[in-house]
Design a protein around this motif. Structure first.
Motif, PDB file in Angstrom:
ATOM      1  N   THR A  33       0.844  -1.198   0.000  1.00 53.44           N
ATOM      2  CA  THR A  33       0.000   0.000   0.000  1.00 53.44           C
ATOM      3  C   THR A  33       0.875   1.242   0.000  1.00 53.44           C
ATOM      4  OG1 THR A  33      -1.803  -1.137   1.163  1.00 53.44           O
ATOM      5  CG2 THR A  33      -1.770   1.271   1.271  1.00 53.44           C
ATOM      6  N   ALA A  34       1.937   1.233   0.793  1.00 53.41           N
ATOM      7  CA  ALA A  34       2.864   2.366   0.822  1.00 53.41           C
ATOM      8  C   ALA A  34       3.592   2.540  -0.513  1.00 53.41           C
ATOM      9  CB  ALA A  34       3.880   2.178   1.948  1.00 53.41           C
ATOM     10  N   MET A  35       3.707   1.458  -1.277  1.00 53.96           N
ATOM     11  CA  MET A  35       4.329   1.542  -2.601  1.00 53.96           C
ATOM     12  C   MET A  35       3.332   2.011  -3.658  1.00 53.96           C
ATOM     13  SD  MET A  35       6.720  -1.907  -2.530  1.00 53.96           S
ATOM     14  CE  MET A  35       7.539  -1.557  -4.095  1.00 53.96           C
ATOM     15  N   GLY A  36       2.072   2.208  -3.263  1.00 49.32           N
ATOM     16  CA  GLY A  36       1.084   2.755  -4.176  1.00 49.32           C
ATOM     17  C   GLY A  36       0.083   1.768  -4.719  1.00 49.32           C
ATOM     18  N   ALA A  37       0.158   0.496  -4.305  1.00 49.91           N
ATOM     19  CA  ALA A  37      -0.754  -0.517  -4.815  1.00 49.91           C
ATOM     20  C   ALA A  37      -2.107  -0.440  -4.125  1.00 49.91           C
ATOM     21  CB  ALA A  37      -0.158  -1.909  -4.631  1.00 49.91           C
ATOM     22  N   ALA A  38      -3.141  -0.899  -4.835  1.00 54.11           N
ATOM     23  CA  ALA A  38      -4.462  -1.079  -4.244  1.00 54.11           C
ATOM     24  C   ALA A  38      -4.556  -2.545  -3.829  1.00 54.11           C
ATOM     25  CB  ALA A  38      -5.552  -0.747  -5.259  1.00 54.11           C
ATOM     26  N   VAL A  39      -4.397  -2.801  -2.537  1.00 52.02           N
ATOM     27  CA  VAL A  39      -4.200  -4.165  -2.044  1.00 52.02           C
ATOM     28  C   VAL A  39      -5.517  -4.813  -1.627  1.00 52.02           C
ATOM     29  CG1 VAL A  39      -3.034  -5.591  -0.339  1.00 52.02           C
ATOM     30  CG2 VAL A  39      -1.868  -3.600  -1.293  1.00 52.02           C
ATOM     31  N   ASN A  40      -5.646  -6.079  -1.987  1.00 53.89           N
ATOM     32  CA  ASN A  40      -6.790  -6.885  -1.569  1.00 53.89           C
ATOM     33  C   ASN A  40      -6.251  -8.192  -1.016  1.00 53.89           C
ATOM     34  OD1 ASN A  40      -9.266  -8.085  -1.170  1.00 53.89           O
ATOM     35  ND2 ASN A  40      -9.849  -8.133  -3.326  1.00 53.89           N
ATOM     36  N   ALA A  41      -6.585  -8.515   0.227  1.00 49.76           N
ATOM     37  CA  ALA A  41      -6.144  -9.772   0.843  1.00 49.76           C
ATOM     38  C   ALA A  41      -7.186 -10.843   0.562  1.00 49.76           C
ATOM     39  CB  ALA A  41      -5.953  -9.586   2.346  1.00 49.76           C
ATOM     40  N   LEU A  42      -6.778 -11.885  -0.143  1.00 58.18           N
ATOM     41  CA  LEU A  42      -7.676 -12.993  -0.458  1.00 58.18           C
ATOM     42  C   LEU A  42      -7.024 -14.299  -0.044  1.00 58.18           C
ATOM     43  CD1 LEU A  42      -8.767 -12.037  -4.107  1.00 58.18           C
ATOM     44  CD2 LEU A  42     -10.171 -11.870  -2.049  1.00 58.18           C
ATOM     45  N   PRO A  43      -7.811 -15.288   0.387  1.00 57.77           N
ATOM     46  CA  PRO A  43      -7.255 -16.622   0.643  1.00 57.77           C
ATOM     47  C   PRO A  43      -6.832 -17.271  -0.668  1.00 57.77           C
ATOM     48  CG  PRO A  43      -9.638 -16.648   0.889  1.00 57.77           C
ATOM     49  CD  PRO A  43      -9.249 -15.212   0.712  1.00 57.77           C
ATOM     50  N   GLY A  44      -5.976 -18.316  -0.555  1.00 55.54           N
ATOM     51  CA  GLY A  44      -5.347 -18.908  -1.717  1.00 55.54           C
ATOM     52  C   GLY A  44      -6.281 -19.313  -2.835  1.00 55.54           C
ATOM     53  N   GLY A  45      -7.411 -19.941  -2.508  1.00 52.38           N
ATOM     54  CA  GLY A  45      -8.307 -20.458  -3.523  1.00 52.38           C
ATOM     55  C   GLY A  45      -9.051 -19.401  -4.315  1.00 52.38           C
ATOM     56  N   GLU A  46      -9.028 -18.137  -3.859  1.00 52.31           N
ATOM     57  CA  GLU A  46      -9.779 -17.073  -4.538  1.00 52.31           C
ATOM     58  C   GLU A  46      -8.909 -16.179  -5.417  1.00 52.31           C
ATOM     59  OE1 GLU A  46     -12.179 -14.838  -1.829  1.00 52.31           O
ATOM     60  OE2 GLU A  46     -12.837 -16.605  -0.717  1.00 52.31           O
ATOM     61  N   ILE A  47      -7.583 -16.370  -5.378  1.00 52.20           N
ATOM     62  CA  ILE A  47      -6.688 -15.426  -6.046  1.00 52.20           C
ATOM     63  C   ILE A  47      -6.767 -15.526  -7.566  1.00 52.20           C
ATOM     64  CG2 ILE A  47      -4.327 -14.624  -6.263  1.00 52.20           C
ATOM     65  CD1 ILE A  47      -3.791 -15.912  -3.505  1.00 52.20           C
ATOM     66  N   VAL A  48      -6.583 -16.736  -8.102  1.00 50.12           N
ATOM     67  CA  VAL A  48      -6.573 -16.910  -9.554  1.00 50.12           C
ATOM     68  C   VAL A  48      -7.916 -16.513 -10.186  1.00 50.12           C
ATOM     69  CG1 VAL A  48      -6.414 -18.616 -11.404  1.00 50.12           C
ATOM     70  CG2 VAL A  48      -4.686 -18.571  -9.598  1.00 50.12           C
ATOM     71  N   PRO A  49      -9.065 -16.915  -9.619  1.00 49.11           N
ATOM     72  CA  PRO A  49     -10.331 -16.446 -10.185  1.00 49.11           C
ATOM     73  C   PRO A  49     -10.430 -14.921 -10.228  1.00 49.11           C
ATOM     74  CG  PRO A  49     -10.739 -18.286  -8.723  1.00 49.11           C
ATOM     75  CD  PRO A  49      -9.296 -17.924  -8.558  1.00 49.11           C
ATOM     76  N   ALA A  50      -9.896 -14.250  -9.208  1.00 48.03           N
ATOM     77  CA  ALA A  50      -9.926 -12.783  -9.191  1.00 48.03           C
ATOM     78  C   ALA A  50      -9.043 -12.202 -10.288  1.00 48.03           C
ATOM     79  CB  ALA A  50      -9.485 -12.267  -7.821  1.00 48.03           C
ATOM     80  N   MET A  51      -7.887 -12.821 -10.513  1.00 43.35           N
ATOM     81  CA  MET A  51      -7.019 -12.367 -11.605  1.00 43.35           C
ATOM     82  C   MET A  51      -7.683 -12.617 -12.958  1.00 43.35           C
ATOM     83  SD  MET A  51      -3.138 -13.422 -10.423  1.00 43.35           S
ATOM     84  CE  MET A  51      -2.382 -12.541 -11.807  1.00 43.35           C
ATOM     85  N   ASP A  52      -8.352 -13.746 -13.080  1.00 46.01           N
ATOM     86  CA  ASP A  52      -9.010 -14.102 -14.338  1.00 46.01           C
ATOM     87  C   ASP A  52     -10.127 -13.117 -14.682  1.00 46.01           C
ATOM     88  OD1 ASP A  52      -9.341 -15.868 -16.580  1.00 46.01           O
ATOM     89  OD2 ASP A  52     -11.106 -16.713 -15.602  1.00 46.01           O
ATOM     90  N   ARG A  53     -10.808 -12.596 -13.664  1.00 49.49           N
ATOM     91  CA  ARG A  53     -11.902 -11.650 -13.880  1.00 49.49           C
ATOM     92  C   ARG A  53     -11.416 -10.210 -13.965  1.00 49.49           C
ATOM     93  NH1 ARG A  53     -14.254 -14.762  -9.718  1.00 49.49           N
ATOM     94  NH2 ARG A  53     -14.141 -13.002  -8.278  1.00 49.49           N
ATOM     95  N   GLY A  54     -10.103  -9.997 -13.852  1.00 52.49           N
ATOM     96  CA  GLY A  54      -9.572  -8.650 -13.936  1.00 52.49           C
ATOM     97  C   GLY A  54      -9.677  -7.856 -12.658  1.00 52.49           C
ATOM     98  N   LEU A  55     -10.047  -8.519 -11.561  1.00 55.65           N
ATOM     99  CA  LEU A  55     -10.139  -7.822 -10.277  1.00 55.65           C
ATOM    100  C   LEU A  55      -8.768  -7.572  -9.675  1.00 55.65           C
ATOM    101  CD1 LEU A  55     -13.148  -9.806  -8.757  1.00 55.65           C
ATOM    102  CD2 LEU A  55     -13.199  -7.639 -10.011  1.00 55.65           C
TER     103      LEU A  55
END
Length: 383
Positions: free
Chosen positions: A199-221
């Motif tokens: 966040t300090a580096m300027g990113a918009a951070v979202n904490a997700l558990p392991g099983g939800e990460i790839v689907p979020a990347m696939d949807r452009g989230l």
């Protein structure tokens, strides 16, 4: 269920407040008895914070098998995958309340309860690798500090740390990250105190558990994300949504797993069984580190040869920027959290002597690797 642990709670809370928090899925789970004795055998139900296909869940099963075998069946631990009873981020609550008898996860997922807990799993830890952090935990005062932290938030658990992890990649991205500024505005997944770092580096951070990460990347989230290692990342599907992985980072240069038991139920076990559990933790820690070397190295090669992933080393300028920003993050966290400062000071004192001994004593492994395996320049042709 998506749940972010971005909100930080650094002030202590009474146990009744901690246990009073609603846990998704608890109503259903509570209707089933957890610990039970049948024909002399004690049965416990655990849950991991990992999908069943992840090697991390396999590590949880390995631990349970060691306990089950070493007790001769007198104690039988069943391990369910993430979400079977509660969401991944609800594990600590569930174990503390007794909805589950125990669990297998990482302390970074408990970051929102008390930020100092994530000092075991986030950041550069003064250069220590994960095995050194475990050494500090067992012999340098870390265990006593963690007990104090869990007491401060009213967690009714017994905690065991196990399984040193290698340095985690910076993450998976659409294109190589070449400078710190590339994180500005980037939608990025991480957890623990790394949330504050990115966040300090300027990113918009979202904490997700392991099983939800790839689907979020696939949807452009998400524009980028990190999870852990070559084997986990491969089986979770990261190469299906990205072909660029950046290696090396100080956001989680060392981490370990946490095995938790409900304290009330653990205390009711015979001393002999408690000793078996403690020794099974350390046996599984060694076994996990050996298995990781074997499996991660195989999947690292297969990610390149079968999945066409391109690995890049994170630039030194970005790594140095992480260290500078990390110092600012922890200084701010420590201003109103005395326990945070106490943990960090203990780690620093241990790291100063352990790191000097390590660097002065051990060989440069890259030198040996280059000698035996690096491609040597062809000898000039004779004229």
């Amino acid at each position: 269920m998506k749940k972010s642990n971005k909100t930080v709670a650094t002030k202590t809370a009474p146990r009744r407040k901690f246990l009073g928090k609603a846990i998704a899925g608890t109503a259903t789970a509570a209707s089933f008895p957890m610990i039970a004795s049948a024909q002399g055998a004690t049965q416990m139900r655990f849950q991991s914070t990992w999908p069943s296909k992840d090697i991390f869940h396999e590590y949880a099963l390995d631990f349970a098998k060691k306990v089950n075998d070493m007790t001769g069946g007198d104690l039988k631990i069943e391990v369910l995958p993430a979400g079977a009873v509660v969401p991944a981020f609800g594990l600590l609550d569930a174990v503390s309340k007794g909805t589950l008898d125990g669990g297998h996860g990482v302390m970074g997922y408990n970051y929102g309860k008390q930020s100092a807990i994530a000092l075991w799993t986030s950041g550069p830890v003064f250069g220590m690798d994960a095995n050194m952090v475990l050494a500090w935990h067992k012999y340098g005062g870390g265990k006593e500090l963690l007990d104090k932290l869990y007491t401060s938030i009213g967690a009714n658990i017994v905690s065991f740390l196990t399984g040193p992890m290698p340095t985690q990649p910076l993450g998976w991205f659409k294109k190589p990250i070449t400078k710190p500024e590339d994180f500005k505005g980037l939608k990025f997944r991480t957890n623990g105190l790394a949330i504050d770092l990115f966040t300090a580096m300027g990113a918009a951070v979202n904490a997700l558990p392991g099983g939800e990460i790839v689907p979020a990347m696939d949807r452009g989230l998400l524009d980028g994300a990190e999870f852990n290692n070559a084997s986990s990342d491969r089986v979770l599907g990261f190469p299906d949504v990205s072909k660029v992985c950046m290696l090396q980072s100080f956001h989680q240069s060392s981490e370990q797993f946490e095995i938790t038991f409900n304290k009330t139920k653990f205390s009711s076990l015979p001393d002999k069984m408690k000793a078996i559990i403690a020794n099974a933790v350390e046996a599984s820690s060694a076994d996990m580190s050996w298995k990781a070397i074997d499996r991660y190295s195989k999947d690292y090669i297969e990610l390149q040869t079968k999945n066409n992933v391109k690995f890049y080393k994170t630039p030194d300028a970005l790594l140095q920027a992480q260290l500078t920003i990390w110092d600012e993050v922890v200084a701010k966290k420590g201003t109103d959290n005395p326990l945070f400062k106490e943990v960090e000071a203990s780690q620093r004192a241990f790291a100063e002597r352990a790191m000097k001994w390590d660097m002065d004593t051990n060989n440069n492994r890259r030198m040996a690797y280059n000698h035996y395996f690096a491609k040597k320049a062809a000898a000039p042709k004779k004229t």
